[in-house]
Scaffold this motif. Structure first.
Motif, PDB file in Angstrom:
ATOM      1  N   ASP A   1       1.213  -1.095  -0.153  1.00 15.96           N
ATOM      2  CA  ASP A   1      -0.173   0.290   0.032  1.00 15.96           C
ATOM      3  C   ASP A   1       1.085   0.986  -0.070  1.00 15.96           C
ATOM      4  O   ASP A   1       1.626   1.781   0.959  1.00 15.96           O
ATOM      5  CB  ASP A   1      -0.866  -0.150   0.821  1.00 15.96           C
ATOM      6  CG  ASP A   1      -2.164   0.929   0.571  1.00 15.96           C
ATOM      7  OD1 ASP A   1      -2.100   1.755   0.569  1.00 15.96           O
ATOM      8  OD2 ASP A   1      -3.046   0.942   1.856  1.00 15.96           O
ATOM      9  N   PRO A   2       1.626   1.675  -1.560  1.00 23.36           N
ATOM     10  CA  PRO A   2       1.829   2.793  -0.796  1.00 23.36           C
ATOM     11  C   PRO A   2       1.752   4.201  -0.628  1.00 23.36           C
ATOM     12  O   PRO A   2       3.224   4.494  -0.646  1.00 23.36           O
ATOM     13  CB  PRO A   2       2.079   2.527  -2.935  1.00 23.36           C
ATOM     14  CG  PRO A   2       1.890   1.729  -3.417  1.00 23.36           C
ATOM     15  CD  PRO A   2       0.699   1.288  -2.987  1.00 23.36           C
ATOM     16  N   LEU A   3       0.565   4.195  -0.045  1.00 22.03           N
ATOM     17  CA  LEU A   3      -0.060   5.461   0.588  1.00 22.03           C
ATOM     18  C   LEU A   3      -0.853   4.588   1.047  1.00 22.03           C
ATOM     19  O   LEU A   3      -1.931   5.080   1.011  1.00 22.03           O
ATOM     20  CB  LEU A   3      -0.007   6.843   0.201  1.00 22.03           C
ATOM     21  CG  LEU A   3      -0.341   8.133   1.134  1.00 22.03           C
ATOM     22  CD1 LEU A   3       0.360   8.084   2.146  1.00 22.03           C
ATOM     23  CD2 LEU A   3      -0.791   9.489   0.230  1.00 22.03           C
ATOM     24  N   GLU A   4      -1.048   3.974   2.985  1.00 26.70           N
ATOM     25  CA  GLU A   4      -2.148   3.623   3.654  1.00 26.70           C
ATOM     26  C   GLU A   4      -2.659   5.309   3.699  1.00 26.70           C
ATOM     27  O   GLU A   4      -1.662   5.764   5.473  1.00 26.70           O
ATOM     28  CB  GLU A   4      -1.521   3.109   4.403  1.00 26.70           C
ATOM     29  CG  GLU A   4      -2.230   2.510   5.438  1.00 26.70           C
ATOM     30  CD  GLU A   4      -3.891   1.824   5.980  1.00 26.70           C
ATOM     31  OE1 GLU A   4      -4.027   1.655   3.880  1.00 26.70           O
ATOM     32  OE2 GLU A   4      -3.915   1.577   6.758  1.00 26.70           O
ATOM     33  N   GLY A   5      -3.579   5.456   3.785  1.00 27.71           N
ATOM     34  CA  GLY A   5      -4.415   6.682   4.206  1.00 27.71           C
ATOM     35  C   GLY A   5      -3.752   7.902   3.056  1.00 27.71           C
ATOM     36  O   GLY A   5      -3.410   8.717   3.696  1.00 27.71           O
ATOM     37  N   THR A   6      -4.793   7.779   1.946  1.00 28.35           N
ATOM     38  CA  THR A   6      -4.673   8.716   0.860  1.00 28.35           C
ATOM     39  C   THR A   6      -5.623  10.085   1.017  1.00 28.35           C
ATOM     40  O   THR A   6      -4.356  11.745   1.650  1.00 28.35           O
ATOM     41  CB  THR A   6      -4.492   8.151  -0.349  1.00 28.35           C
ATOM     42  OG1 THR A   6      -6.534   8.297  -0.462  1.00 28.35           O
ATOM     43  CG2 THR A   6      -3.867   7.343  -1.098  1.00 28.35           C
ATOM     44  N   ASN A   7      -6.448  10.405   1.955  1.00 27.49           N
ATOM     45  CA  ASN A   7      -7.107  11.539   2.780  1.00 27.49           C
ATOM     46  C   ASN A   7      -6.404  11.677   3.655  1.00 27.49           C
ATOM     47  O   ASN A   7      -6.508  12.815   3.824  1.00 27.49           O
ATOM     48  CB  ASN A   7      -8.179  10.455   2.857  1.00 27.49           C
ATOM     49  CG  ASN A   7      -8.967  10.262   1.994  1.00 27.49           C
ATOM     50  OD1 ASN A   7      -9.289  11.440   0.833  1.00 27.49           O
ATOM     51  ND2 ASN A   7     -10.008   9.064   2.107  1.00 27.49           N
ATOM     52  N   LEU A   8      -5.367  11.120   4.289  1.00 27.14           N
ATOM     53  CA  LEU A   8      -5.003  12.035   5.733  1.00 27.14           C
ATOM     54  C   LEU A   8      -3.775  12.285   5.067  1.00 27.14           C
ATOM     55  O   LEU A   8      -3.913  13.862   5.899  1.00 27.14           O
ATOM     56  CB  LEU A   8      -4.002  10.333   6.374  1.00 27.14           C
ATOM     57  CG  LEU A   8      -5.150   9.224   6.837  1.00 27.14           C
ATOM     58  CD1 LEU A   8      -4.655   8.388   7.997  1.00 27.14           C
ATOM     59  CD2 LEU A   8      -6.677  10.013   8.114  1.00 27.14           C
ATOM     60  N   CYS A   9      -2.863  12.367   3.917  1.00 32.79           N
ATOM     61  CA  CYS A   9      -1.825  12.854   3.696  1.00 32.79           C
ATOM     62  C   CYS A   9      -2.403  14.388   3.168  1.00 32.79           C
ATOM     63  O   CYS A   9      -2.072  15.445   3.199  1.00 32.79           O
ATOM     64  CB  CYS A   9      -1.178  11.771   2.975  1.00 32.79           C
ATOM     65  SG  CYS A   9       0.232  12.718   1.728  1.00 32.79           S
ATOM     66  N   ALA A  10      -3.429  14.003   2.033  1.00 32.73           N
ATOM     67  CA  ALA A  10      -4.505  14.908   1.377  1.00 32.73           C
ATOM     68  C   ALA A  10      -4.678  15.662   2.442  1.00 32.73           C
ATOM     69  O   ALA A  10      -4.224  17.014   2.052  1.00 32.73           O
ATOM     70  CB  ALA A  10      -5.305  14.843   0.535  1.00 32.73           C
ATOM     71  N   ARG A  11      -4.834  15.737   3.276  1.00 31.35           N
ATOM     72  CA  ARG A  11      -5.555  16.668   5.121  1.00 31.35           C
ATOM     73  C   ARG A  11      -4.462  16.878   5.873  1.00 31.35           C
ATOM     74  O   ARG A  11      -5.226  17.877   6.588  1.00 31.35           O
ATOM     75  CB  ARG A  11      -6.859  15.954   5.431  1.00 31.35           C
ATOM     76  CG  ARG A  11      -7.996  15.979   3.844  1.00 31.35           C
ATOM     77  CD  ARG A  11      -9.128  15.225   4.480  1.00 31.35           C
ATOM     78  NE  ARG A  11      -9.410  15.542   5.755  1.00 31.35           N
ATOM     79  CZ  ARG A  11     -10.676  15.269   6.365  1.00 31.35           C
ATOM     80  NH1 ARG A  11     -11.032  14.384   6.567  1.00 31.35           N
ATOM     81  NH2 ARG A  11     -11.261  15.762   7.386  1.00 31.35           N
ATOM     82  N   SER A  12      -3.083  16.547   5.627  1.00 31.74           N
ATOM     83  CA  SER A  12      -2.238  16.639   7.088  1.00 31.74           C
ATOM     84  C   SER A  12      -2.612  15.969   8.314  1.00 31.74           C
ATOM     85  O   SER A  12      -2.405  16.597   9.611  1.00 31.74           O
ATOM     86  CB  SER A  12      -2.156  18.125   6.879  1.00 31.74           C
ATOM     87  OG  SER A  12      -1.148  17.611   7.838  1.00 31.74           O
ATOM     88  N   LEU A  13      -4.273  14.955   7.694  1.00 32.17           N
ATOM     89  CA  LEU A  13      -3.847  13.788   9.714  1.00 32.17           C
ATOM     90  C   LEU A  13      -3.862  13.204   9.759  1.00 32.17           C
ATOM     91  O   LEU A  13      -2.966  12.583   9.070  1.00 32.17           O
ATOM     92  CB  LEU A  13      -5.459  13.951   9.113  1.00 32.17           C
ATOM     93  CG  LEU A  13      -6.996  15.134   8.682  1.00 32.17           C
ATOM     94  CD1 LEU A  13      -8.205  14.638   8.478  1.00 32.17           C
ATOM     95  CD2 LEU A  13      -6.960  15.853   9.562  1.00 32.17           C
ATOM     96  N   PRO A  14      -3.405  12.659  10.631  1.00 26.21           N
ATOM     97  CA  PRO A  14      -2.090  12.200  11.406  1.00 26.21           C
ATOM     98  C   PRO A  14      -2.404  10.475  11.091  1.00 26.21           C
ATOM     99  O   PRO A  14      -3.770   9.862  10.598  1.00 26.21           O
ATOM    100  CB  PRO A  14      -2.594  11.568  13.000  1.00 26.21           C
ATOM    101  CG  PRO A  14      -3.437  12.641  13.303  1.00 26.21           C
ATOM    102  CD  PRO A  14      -3.952  12.992  12.502  1.00 26.21           C
TER     103      PRO A  14
END
Length: 333
Positions: free
Chosen positions: A96-109
């Motif tokens: 999973d190259p980025l687990e939590g794409t929305n977390l990254c996009a929204r700068s969430l933990p």
């Protein structure tokens, strides 16, 4: 009379491979972190994919991606069947190259980059569909929870095994409308509920760590994330059950083709999802309870924090690395 010489133990051959693997997740985390907080989840995922793909070219394996990501939300992906590595032992790869794409996009933990390796045939072959899951930590009786039992029954059983009252247990689940009944019934039973917006790999691992603050993870999420969670749990002794969920006949047909004659909707246990020697690695993109995120984004000295686990020894290593981006494309050794 001289003492008999004792031969040194043979160290598993995957010891150095585990450290090669961390470079893959570090590269993806650094690439994704550039997009943190910019509201562009696909761009962040795409950057992580390309960095991970390039880093795999330096890893000494003959790897095949058996669990990839991206079909469900039409994001960039390391596709199922893609071959990676520069030659070596035959390995199956779950990514999973980025687990939590929305977390990254929204700068969430708790956004992570995640990879797991197993010997060929070690991972469940499944399409990118949803999976029903239930997870608990180590040092508990076998089958202390049951995917087919009610959440009230599972909480009662877990509380008894842990010597706690149900009111002391924390259930973690994704904050989704489909989990409304699960959440309501858990609260009615007396448990506390921790909701996460994304990132169920980290949530599943949290059940196995003393500082995780989670007793039980339950609900449905992505099947790739389920296999990655199973790989991690194999390394730390947790328990997990799962079942693939299909939204249409085409999804079920694809799962049947991958199941080689077995029922694709059967209940899955930990060793059905990840068997044999397993390596698991994750690097933090944004800071969460499991790992700190990438620091120094936009500078030439970038700091990463990673978690590396091996099922053969049960070893869990936390690795902090400082990368000089003036030296090479990613600043990775």
């Amino acid at each position: 009379m001289s003492a008999a010489r004792i031969a040194p133990p043979e160290y598993p051959k995957d010891r150095n491979l585990a450290l090669e693997l961390v470079r893959v997740t570090e590269a993806a985390a650094i690439a994704a972190a550039v997009w943190t907080g910019r509201g562009c989840k696909n761009e962040a995922d795409g950057a992580a994919v390309e960095a991970m793909r390039a880093a795999f070219d330096t890893v000494s394996i003959d790897g095949v991606v058996t669990i990839g990501e991206g079909e469900m939300d039409e994001a960039p992906m390391l596709y199922i069947g893609e071959r990676v590595g520069c030659g070596g032992p035959a390995m199956d790869i779950a990514v999973d190259p980025l687990e939590g794409t929305n977390l990254c996009a929204r700068s969430l933990p708790s956004a992570l980059t995640v990879v797991a390796l197993a010997e060929r045939g070690g991972f469940l072959h499944a399409p990118d569909v949803y999976m029903e899951k239930i997870v608990v930590g180590p040092d508990l009786p076998d089958d202390v929870v049951d995917l087919d039992s009610s959440i009230r029954t599972n909480l009662r059983s877990l509380a008894k095994a842990k010597g706690k009252d149900i009111s002391e247990l924390v259930l973690c689940a994704l904050d989704r409308e489909r989990h409304e009944d699960l959440i309501a019934h858990a609260r009615e039973a007396g448990a506390r509920v921790m909701l996460v917006t994304d990132g169920d790999v980290a949530a599943a691992i949290a059940t196995c760590l003393p500082e995780g603050g989670v007793d039980l993870y339950a609900g449905s999420g992505g099947a790739p994330e389920g296999v990655l969670a199973a790989a991690a749990l194999r390394c730390v002794g947790g328990q997990m059950q799962g079942r693939l969920l299909f939204e249409n006949a085409a999804q079920r047909k694809r799962a049947e083709d991958m199941a080689h004659g077995r029922d694709p909707a059967r209940r899955l246990f930990l060793n059905d999802m990840a068997s044999g020697p397993v390596l698991f690695c994750a690097s933090g993109v944004t800071t969460g309870p499991l790992l700190r995120g990438v620091q120094g984004v936009g500078t030439h000295r970038v700091r990463t924090n990673s978690l590396v686990m091996r099922s053969l020894t049960g070893t869990v290593r936390y690795i902090e690395s400082l990368h000089d981006r003036r030296l090479g494309a990613h600043g990775l050794d």
